[in-house]
Design a protein around this motif. Structure first.
Motif, PDB file in Angstrom:
ATOM      1  N   TYR A  47      -6.361  -1.485   5.999  1.00 35.39           N
ATOM      2  CA  TYR A  47      -5.799  -0.404   6.796  1.00 35.39           C
ATOM      3  C   TYR A  47      -6.412   0.955   6.464  1.00 35.39           C
ATOM      4  CZ  TYR A  47      -2.097  -2.695   9.459  1.00 35.39           C
ATOM      5  OH  TYR A  47      -1.401  -3.447  10.377  1.00 35.39           O
ATOM      6  N   SER A  48      -7.045   1.073   5.295  1.00 39.61           N
ATOM      7  CA  SER A  48      -7.603   2.364   4.903  1.00 39.61           C
ATOM      8  C   SER A  48      -8.837   2.745   5.725  1.00 39.61           C
ATOM      9  CB  SER A  48      -7.957   2.360   3.411  1.00 39.61           C
ATOM     10  OG  SER A  48      -9.054   1.502   3.136  1.00 39.61           O
ATOM     11  N   PHE A  49      -9.436   1.766   6.441  1.00 35.47           N
ATOM     12  CA  PHE A  49     -10.642   2.107   7.204  1.00 35.47           C
ATOM     13  C   PHE A  49     -10.819   1.341   8.508  1.00 35.47           C
ATOM     14  CE2 PHE A  49     -11.920  -1.409   4.450  1.00 35.47           C
ATOM     15  CZ  PHE A  49     -12.634  -2.226   5.316  1.00 35.47           C
ATOM     16  N   HIS A  50     -10.016   0.294   8.781  1.00 32.27           N
ATOM     17  CA  HIS A  50     -10.351  -0.556   9.927  1.00 32.27           C
ATOM     18  C   HIS A  50     -10.200   0.155  11.266  1.00 32.27           C
ATOM     19  CE1 HIS A  50      -6.099  -0.952  10.332  1.00 32.27           C
ATOM     20  NE2 HIS A  50      -6.060  -2.127  10.909  1.00 32.27           N
ATOM     21  N   MET A  51      -9.192   0.994  11.456  1.00 29.05           N
ATOM     22  CA  MET A  51      -9.070   1.709  12.732  1.00 29.05           C
ATOM     23  C   MET A  51     -10.038   2.883  12.835  1.00 29.05           C
ATOM     24  SD  MET A  51      -7.236  -0.316  14.289  1.00 29.05           S
ATOM     25  CE  MET A  51      -7.539   0.563  15.809  1.00 29.05           C
ATOM     26  N   PRO A  52     -10.254   3.670  11.755  1.00 31.79           N
ATOM     27  CA  PRO A  52     -11.318   4.684  11.837  1.00 31.79           C
ATOM     28  C   PRO A  52     -12.662   4.102  12.243  1.00 31.79           C
ATOM     29  CG  PRO A  52      -9.940   5.136   9.935  1.00 31.79           C
ATOM     30  CD  PRO A  52      -9.453   3.833  10.520  1.00 31.79           C
ATOM     31  N   LEU A  53     -12.960   2.864  11.813  1.00 35.15           N
ATOM     32  CA  LEU A  53     -14.211   2.210  12.191  1.00 35.15           C
ATOM     33  C   LEU A  53     -14.359   2.150  13.705  1.00 35.15           C
ATOM     34  CD1 LEU A  53     -16.734   0.408  11.693  1.00 35.15           C
ATOM     35  CD2 LEU A  53     -15.166  -1.551  11.598  1.00 35.15           C
ATOM     36  N   PHE A  54     -13.307   1.769  14.418  1.00 36.76           N
ATOM     37  CA  PHE A  54     -13.386   1.647  15.871  1.00 36.76           C
ATOM     38  C   PHE A  54     -13.606   3.003  16.537  1.00 36.76           C
ATOM     39  CE2 PHE A  54     -11.351  -2.427  14.987  1.00 36.76           C
ATOM     40  CZ  PHE A  54     -12.055  -3.262  15.839  1.00 36.76           C
ATOM     41  N   PHE A  55     -13.000   4.049  15.985  1.00 35.88           N
ATOM     42  CA  PHE A  55     -13.187   5.375  16.572  1.00 35.88           C
ATOM     43  C   PHE A  55     -14.591   5.907  16.281  1.00 35.88           C
ATOM     44  CE2 PHE A  55      -8.527   5.080  16.262  1.00 35.88           C
ATOM     45  CZ  PHE A  55      -8.219   5.327  17.589  1.00 35.88           C
ATOM     46  N   VAL A  56     -15.139   5.605  15.105  1.00 38.94           N
ATOM     47  CA  VAL A  56     -16.519   5.978  14.810  1.00 38.94           C
ATOM     48  C   VAL A  56     -17.466   5.267  15.771  1.00 38.94           C
ATOM     49  CG1 VAL A  56     -18.387   5.761  13.119  1.00 38.94           C
ATOM     50  CG2 VAL A  56     -16.124   6.528  12.368  1.00 38.94           C
ATOM     51  N   ILE A 228     -15.798   0.806  -3.958  1.00 34.53           N
ATOM     52  CA  ILE A 228     -15.223   2.124  -4.256  1.00 34.53           C
ATOM     53  C   ILE A 228     -13.945   2.338  -3.455  1.00 34.53           C
ATOM     54  CG2 ILE A 228     -15.595   4.622  -4.047  1.00 34.53           C
ATOM     55  CD1 ILE A 228     -18.586   4.061  -4.571  1.00 34.53           C
ATOM     56  N   VAL A 229     -13.989   1.973  -2.162  1.00 37.09           N
ATOM     57  CA  VAL A 229     -12.798   2.106  -1.319  1.00 37.09           C
ATOM     58  C   VAL A 229     -11.653   1.253  -1.866  1.00 37.09           C
ATOM     59  CG1 VAL A 229     -11.837   1.669   0.992  1.00 37.09           C
ATOM     60  CG2 VAL A 229     -14.110   2.702   0.757  1.00 37.09           C
ATOM     61  N   TRP A 230     -11.977   0.039  -2.302  1.00 38.44           N
ATOM     62  CA  TRP A 230     -10.962  -0.843  -2.908  1.00 38.44           C
ATOM     63  C   TRP A 230     -10.332  -0.176  -4.129  1.00 38.44           C
ATOM     64  CZ3 TRP A 230      -8.101  -5.098  -2.236  1.00 38.44           C
ATOM     65  CH2 TRP A 230      -7.544  -5.706  -3.362  1.00 38.44           C
ATOM     66  N   GLY A 231     -11.169   0.449  -4.944  1.00 37.97           N
ATOM     67  CA  GLY A 231     -10.646   1.121  -6.129  1.00 37.97           C
ATOM     68  C   GLY A 231      -9.774   2.316  -5.799  1.00 37.97           C
ATOM     69  N   LEU A 232     -10.039   2.948  -4.666  1.00 36.12           N
ATOM     70  CA  LEU A 232      -9.257   4.118  -4.254  1.00 36.12           C
ATOM     71  C   LEU A 232      -7.984   3.747  -3.492  1.00 36.12           C
ATOM     72  CD1 LEU A 232     -12.122   6.489  -3.035  1.00 36.12           C
ATOM     73  CD2 LEU A 232     -10.779   6.714  -5.132  1.00 36.12           C
ATOM     74  N   THR A 233      -7.881   2.489  -3.073  1.00 36.97           N
ATOM     75  CA  THR A 233      -6.751   2.063  -2.240  1.00 36.97           C
ATOM     76  C   THR A 233      -5.378   2.410  -2.835  1.00 36.97           C
ATOM     77  OG1 THR A 233      -8.015   0.290  -1.186  1.00 36.97           O
ATOM     78  CG2 THR A 233      -5.625   0.086  -1.137  1.00 36.97           C
ATOM     79  N   VAL A 250      -6.066  13.448   2.715  1.00 35.74           N
ATOM     80  CA  VAL A 250      -7.460  13.772   2.403  1.00 35.74           C
ATOM     81  C   VAL A 250      -8.225  12.514   1.995  1.00 35.74           C
ATOM     82  CG1 VAL A 250      -8.988  15.093   0.895  1.00 35.74           C
ATOM     83  CG2 VAL A 250      -6.865  16.135   1.742  1.00 35.74           C
ATOM     84  N   LEU A 251      -7.618  11.711   1.152  1.00 36.29           N
ATOM     85  CA  LEU A 251      -8.263  10.470   0.711  1.00 36.29           C
ATOM     86  C   LEU A 251      -8.403   9.492   1.882  1.00 36.29           C
ATOM     87  CD1 LEU A 251      -9.471   9.529  -1.899  1.00 36.29           C
ATOM     88  CD2 LEU A 251      -7.297   8.436  -2.491  1.00 36.29           C
ATOM     89  N   ALA A 252      -7.450   9.519   2.812  1.00 36.50           N
ATOM     90  CA  ALA A 252      -7.528   8.655   3.992  1.00 36.50           C
ATOM     91  C   ALA A 252      -8.749   9.010   4.846  1.00 36.50           C
ATOM     92  CB  ALA A 252      -6.252   8.770   4.820  1.00 36.50           C
ATOM     93  N   LEU A 253      -9.087  10.282   4.906  1.00 39.59           N
ATOM     94  CA  LEU A 253     -10.280  10.706   5.645  1.00 39.59           C
ATOM     95  C   LEU A 253     -11.540  10.147   4.979  1.00 39.59           C
ATOM     96  CD1 LEU A 253     -11.705  12.361   7.825  1.00 39.59           C
ATOM     97  CD2 LEU A 253     -11.533  14.354   6.310  1.00 39.59           C
ATOM     98  N   PHE A 254     -11.588  10.223   3.651  1.00 40.26           N
ATOM     99  CA  PHE A 254     -12.750   9.723   2.915  1.00 40.26           C
ATOM    100  C   PHE A 254     -12.895   8.214   3.061  1.00 40.26           C
ATOM    101  CE2 PHE A 254     -14.541   7.832  -0.940  1.00 40.26           C
ATOM    102  CZ  PHE A 254     -15.800   8.421  -0.947  1.00 40.26           C
ATOM    103  N   THR A 255     -11.815   7.464   2.840  1.00 42.79           N
ATOM    104  CA  THR A 255     -11.898   6.002   2.922  1.00 42.79           C
ATOM    105  C   THR A 255     -12.178   5.552   4.356  1.00 42.79           C
ATOM    106  OG1 THR A 255      -9.477   5.827   3.172  1.00 42.79           O
ATOM    107  CG2 THR A 255     -10.382   5.640   0.948  1.00 42.79           C
ATOM    108  N   GLY A 256     -11.636   6.275   5.336  1.00 47.34           N
ATOM    109  CA  GLY A 256     -11.881   5.921   6.730  1.00 47.34           C
ATOM    110  C   GLY A 256     -13.346   6.041   7.102  1.00 47.34           C
ATOM    111  N   SER A 258     -16.057   6.408   4.880  1.00 45.04           N
ATOM    112  CA  SER A 258     -16.937   5.620   4.012  1.00 45.04           C
ATOM    113  C   SER A 258     -16.828   4.131   4.319  1.00 45.04           C
ATOM    114  CB  SER A 258     -16.621   5.896   2.543  1.00 45.04           C
ATOM    115  OG  SER A 258     -15.256   5.651   2.252  1.00 45.04           O
ATOM    116  N   GLY A 259     -15.610   3.644   4.574  1.00 47.29           N
ATOM    117  CA  GLY A 259     -15.436   2.241   4.933  1.00 47.29           C
ATOM    118  C   GLY A 259     -16.131   1.897   6.236  1.00 47.29           C
TER     119      GLY A 259
END
Length: 357
Positions: A47-56, A228-233, A250-256, A258-259
């Motif tokens: 969830y930390s990056f899967h939806m940002p991926l689609f918007f990217v 890294i994203v896993w470690g930040l989860t 803020v961290l959600a923006l980074f993981t979104g 970078s993931g």
């Protein structure tokens, strides 16, 4: 035509495989995330990056044409088509299987559709439609840094507002619920616009990196980023763009971001594996249908009933079975669904409709 647009247009003559593959892999992650129990570390990681991926990815394929076609797109027709499909399916289940009819549930589903909140997973489709419209307005500003700064601030502000509003709406009254849907429908596209904009502006650079770098090196970088994203989860906490909840905005923006980059890099490597490439492209090209079928047309329920009948309780078999069944149903019906959407597009919106959005 600028050098940048000339370079990008050369790539658009043939659909880039890695985009469909990244959408396909993202769609599998969506399905897995939905099927995993809430609170699990893997679910939070996805969830930390899967939806940002689609918007990217949607930003990468965005074309800066006239914004007058807000409703004139295949995507808008798909939104209405699947919304109506859900309401009918829900009504049949309530009447035929549950033996009860609740008019209020159907009314709320219709209201979610017309308010552009979106029923269930269709929130993503309504949000993409609004992002495309807003993007057309944003690009009237010629300063890229100004646009990125603006949408970055919007991400932080709408994330805070959305999280506060969602948390404070846990005890829903009728009036609060009626306001909740349209407010979230407005906040969501403003929130995820940062991913859409960065996808659009970074398209040339992503293509250059994929073409000029060794794909083995890219997949190594992608895996490292995901580690890294896993470690930040645990520090990022729960992220749910659907209902606008962030524990660490803020961290959600980074993981979104970078993931998303990690998945794109990994998919550039997958192009060497024909069988996997074909399947991921299949999922990517039918991503909306995959999203709809696995979540609310009872694919997971059917698999769960089969496993229960043979006394098997295994989360991996449950997930794999749901994905396989969903893929099979898509393969059977995708041409008929495409025909319906094409017919409806031409019938009600004219012949100049984009066949793919």
């Amino acid at each position: 035509m600028t050098v940048e647009s000339s370079f990008v247009n050369k790539q658009s003559d043939a659909r880039m495989d890695w985009i469909d593959m990244a959408k396909g892999l993202g769609m599998l992650l969506v399905a897995i995330g939905h099927l995993l129990p809430e609170g699990s570390n893997i679910r939070m990681f996805i969830y930390s990056f899967h939806m940002p991926l689609f918007f990217v990815l949607s930003g990468i394929v965005y074309k800066n044409t006239s914004s007058s076609g807000f409703f004139k797109s295949r995507l808008f027709v798909s939104y209405l088509f699947f919304s109506v499909t859900f309401v009918i399916a829900d009504l049949l289940v309530r009447v035929l299987l549950l033996g009860k009819y609740e008019p209020s549930s159907i009314i709320w589903e219709v209201y979610q559709t017309i308010s552009f909140y979106g029923i269930n997973v269709l929130w993503f489709v309504s949000t993409i439609i609004l992002c495309k419209w807003i993007m057309g307005k944003l690009l009237l500003i010629k300063n890229k840094l100004a646009i990125i700064g603006m949408v970055g601030v919007l991400f932080i502000l709408t994330g805070w507002i959305g999280t506060f509003y969602t948390m404070s709406s846990e005890s829903y009254s009728i009036i609060r619920l009626a306001l909740y849907f349209p407010i979230l429908a407005i906040l969501r596209p403003l929130n995820v616009l940062i991913f859409y904009v960065i996808g659009y502006f970074s398209k040339k650079y992503i293509i250059q990196v994929i073409q000029n770098r060794n794909t083995t090196g890219l997949v190594a970088i992608g895996v490292l980023i995901l580690i890294i994203v896993w470690g930040l989860t645990p520090y990022c906490g729960n992220v749910d763009v659907h209902i606008m909840t962030y524990e660490n905005i803020v961290l959600a923006l980074f993981t979104g971001l970078s993931g998303s980059v990690a998945i794109i890099f990994i998919c550039s490597f997958f192009q060497k594996c024909f069988t996997l490439t074909a399947y991921l492209r299949f999922c990517g090209k039918n991503s909306i249908l995959f999203m709809v079928l696995h979540e609310y047309l009872f694919m997971s329920l059917i698999v769960n009933l089969i496993l229960s009948a043979v006394h098997i309780n295994n989360i991996i078999l449950y997930i794999v079975g749901t994905i396989i069944l969903t893929s099979l149903i898509i393969y059977i019906i995708k041409d008929q669904v495409d025909y319906c959407l094409e017919y409806l597009s031409n019938k009600f919106l004219g012949n100049n409709i984009k066949t793919r959005s």
